[in-house]
Design a protein around this motif. Sequence first.
Motif, PDB file in Angstrom:
ATOM      1  N   PHE A 192       0.809  -1.469  -0.588  1.00  0.00           N
ATOM      2  CA  PHE A 192      -0.359  -0.025  -0.113  1.00  0.00           C
ATOM      3  C   PHE A 192       0.867   1.159  -0.682  1.00  0.00           C
ATOM      4  O   PHE A 192       1.495   1.180   0.753  1.00  0.00           O
ATOM      5  CB  PHE A 192      -0.634  -0.009   1.340  1.00  0.00           C
ATOM      6  CG  PHE A 192      -1.954  -1.337   1.577  1.00  0.00           C
ATOM      7  CD1 PHE A 192      -2.420  -1.581   0.271  1.00  0.00           C
ATOM      8  CD2 PHE A 192      -2.140  -1.841   2.687  1.00  0.00           C
ATOM      9  CE1 PHE A 192      -3.605  -3.181   0.070  1.00  0.00           C
ATOM     10  CE2 PHE A 192      -3.081  -2.350   3.068  1.00  0.00           C
ATOM     11  CZ  PHE A 192      -4.204  -3.113   1.509  1.00  0.00           C
ATOM     12  N   ILE A 193       0.706   1.878  -0.797  1.00  0.00           N
ATOM     13  CA  ILE A 193       1.028   3.223  -1.071  1.00  0.00           C
ATOM     14  C   ILE A 193       0.169   4.139  -1.681  1.00  0.00           C
ATOM     15  O   ILE A 193      -0.378   3.905  -2.378  1.00  0.00           O
ATOM     16  CB  ILE A 193       2.514   4.024  -1.763  1.00  0.00           C
ATOM     17  CG1 ILE A 193       2.573   3.153  -3.170  1.00  0.00           C
ATOM     18  CG2 ILE A 193       3.423   2.638  -1.147  1.00  0.00           C
ATOM     19  CD1 ILE A 193       3.973   3.702  -3.892  1.00  0.00           C
ATOM     20  N   GLU A 194       0.357   5.823  -0.996  1.00  0.00           N
ATOM     21  CA  GLU A 194      -0.471   6.067  -2.272  1.00  0.00           C
ATOM     22  C   GLU A 194      -0.249   6.747  -3.622  1.00  0.00           C
ATOM     23  O   GLU A 194       0.331   6.009  -3.895  1.00  0.00           O
ATOM     24  CB  GLU A 194      -0.634   7.673  -1.549  1.00  0.00           C
ATOM     25  CG  GLU A 194      -0.722   8.125   0.156  1.00  0.00           C
ATOM     26  CD  GLU A 194      -2.573   8.003   0.262  1.00  0.00           C
ATOM     27  OE1 GLU A 194      -3.381   8.849  -0.393  1.00  0.00           O
ATOM     28  OE2 GLU A 194      -2.511   7.156   1.365  1.00  0.00           O
ATOM     29  N   PRO A 195      -1.876   6.451  -4.007  1.00  0.00           N
ATOM     30  CA  PRO A 195      -1.594   6.876  -5.911  1.00  0.00           C
ATOM     31  C   PRO A 195      -0.981   8.077  -5.985  1.00  0.00           C
ATOM     32  O   PRO A 195      -0.530   7.911  -7.130  1.00  0.00           O
ATOM     33  CB  PRO A 195      -2.976   7.049  -6.140  1.00  0.00           C
ATOM     34  CG  PRO A 195      -4.435   6.901  -4.781  1.00  0.00           C
ATOM     35  CD  PRO A 195      -3.000   6.684  -3.356  1.00  0.00           C
ATOM     36  N   HIS A 196      -0.814   8.928  -5.267  1.00  0.00           N
ATOM     37  CA  HIS A 196      -0.147   9.813  -5.924  1.00  0.00           C
ATOM     38  C   HIS A 196       1.543   9.666  -6.111  1.00  0.00           C
ATOM     39  O   HIS A 196       2.455   9.996  -6.766  1.00  0.00           O
ATOM     40  CB  HIS A 196       0.010  11.467  -5.075  1.00  0.00           C
ATOM     41  CG  HIS A 196       0.031  11.285  -4.199  1.00  0.00           C
ATOM     42  ND1 HIS A 196       1.590  12.297  -3.816  1.00  0.00           N
ATOM     43  CD2 HIS A 196      -0.501  11.262  -2.702  1.00  0.00           C
ATOM     44  CE1 HIS A 196       1.602  12.816  -2.601  1.00  0.00           C
ATOM     45  NE2 HIS A 196       0.689  11.786  -1.907  1.00  0.00           N
ATOM     46  N   LEU A 197       1.744   9.331  -5.058  1.00  0.00           N
ATOM     47  CA  LEU A 197       3.485   8.861  -5.320  1.00  0.00           C
ATOM     48  C   LEU A 197       3.715   7.483  -6.034  1.00  0.00           C
ATOM     49  O   LEU A 197       4.631   7.237  -6.337  1.00  0.00           O
ATOM     50  CB  LEU A 197       3.459   8.072  -3.463  1.00  0.00           C
ATOM     51  CG  LEU A 197       4.024   9.037  -2.645  1.00  0.00           C
ATOM     52  CD1 LEU A 197       4.416   8.669  -1.470  1.00  0.00           C
ATOM     53  CD2 LEU A 197       5.496  10.156  -3.069  1.00  0.00           C
ATOM     54  N   LYS A 198       2.684   6.736  -5.989  1.00  0.00           N
ATOM     55  CA  LYS A 198       2.903   5.679  -7.055  1.00  0.00           C
ATOM     56  C   LYS A 198       3.056   5.924  -8.274  1.00  0.00           C
ATOM     57  O   LYS A 198       4.155   5.487  -9.613  1.00  0.00           O
ATOM     58  CB  LYS A 198       1.445   4.174  -7.047  1.00  0.00           C
ATOM     59  CG  LYS A 198       1.599   3.613  -8.082  1.00  0.00           C
ATOM     60  CD  LYS A 198       0.178   2.151  -7.971  1.00  0.00           C
ATOM     61  CE  LYS A 198       0.314   1.998  -9.269  1.00  0.00           C
ATOM     62  NZ  LYS A 198      -0.873   1.193  -8.789  1.00  0.00           N
ATOM     63  N   ASN A 199       2.343   6.961  -8.831  1.00  0.00           N
ATOM     64  CA  ASN A 199       2.601   7.640 -10.201  1.00  0.00           C
ATOM     65  C   ASN A 199       4.147   8.533  -9.625  1.00  0.00           C
ATOM     66  O   ASN A 199       4.190   8.142 -10.997  1.00  0.00           O
ATOM     67  CB  ASN A 199       1.627   9.049 -10.499  1.00  0.00           C
ATOM     68  CG  ASN A 199      -0.222   7.875 -10.620  1.00  0.00           C
ATOM     69  OD1 ASN A 199      -0.291   6.817 -10.831  1.00  0.00           O
ATOM     70  ND2 ASN A 199      -1.418   8.539 -10.216  1.00  0.00           N
ATOM     71  N   THR A 200       4.637   9.259  -9.369  1.00  0.00           N
ATOM     72  CA  THR A 200       5.588  10.181  -8.950  1.00  0.00           C
ATOM     73  C   THR A 200       5.974   9.130  -9.182  1.00  0.00           C
ATOM     74  O   THR A 200       7.537   9.599 -10.305  1.00  0.00           O
ATOM     75  CB  THR A 200       5.574  10.574  -7.923  1.00  0.00           C
ATOM     76  OG1 THR A 200       4.252  11.543  -7.786  1.00  0.00           O
ATOM     77  CG2 THR A 200       6.774  11.385  -7.927  1.00  0.00           C
TER      78      THR A 200
END
Length: 298
Positions: free
Chosen positions: A263-271
């Motif tokens: 689990f990580i936040e979507p904005h970090l996954k995208n970054t």
Amino acid sequence: MSRALPRHPPCAAGSPRLWEPQRPQGLPVFRFALHALIVLVLTLLTQIGGIAYLVALAASRGWGLQRFLAKLTIFLLCYAGATFAANFAAPIFGRVSLSCVAGATDRLVVRSPIYCLLNRNYVTPDVRDLAKALAAHMDKEFPGTVTVALDANFPFVRGFPLLPHLSHADGKKLDFAYYYKDVDAAFLNGATRSPIGYFAFEQPAPGDELPCEGRNDWLTTRWDFDALQPLFPAYRIEEQRTSAAIGWLTSEGVTRFGLQKIFIEPHLKNTLGITDSHVRFQGCRAARHDDHIHIQVE
């Protein structure tokens, strides 16, 4: 001649004297409620603290101890003994402890001794081996790099909640800190923005994916702690090491150790450019995951 009446009427047999102080009737109920509350809080925080408190309370009464410091000492001794014993009893429940005592050559460390003091450092042997293998890989790829573990699980009983987490209840979950760099882009080995590794969030930039925007769930642990954010140092996630760690988890972690989810936040996954399906969003009722990485095995 008539007999003189006594100046004070005799007290009825067994009745209290009017001049004797009376114990408030509600005091025993208050004491019971206070002890019950302490047991509940200690149990929720440490799992075994409530039992240690009851043992200490019985010992203090049996020995006639009245001073607060003496009672506190007895409790601390009972709690320390229970915590020590948990290390040997936990394998019966399929769990082992991650050590909070790290040497100069250790590459896997627990962020703070508080995790061990609160008995939140227990995992299954498979998760322990995964954590050690990840740390060894990171040390090989980036010599000297320390991997920081955070909350794990309690030592006993499947399904016992590790608050405020919603899923750390079976020994198969573990949180890792992100790898950080300072404002000059220099890697900070073993450092976290928060003293305990949590609640110092990576804020999304304008235009980033925000799956929980506009929601106002009242039953949630997705707290922003806006007032705390200015208190943390201006570190940022070190992308190279963080991406390498997640890359290893989604490959070797899956094939060798049965890793199921990250689990990580979507904005970090995208970054970070992560596309692997094992990296997921935890939902809007769970805590934010832009301050730590959550992993779990099957």
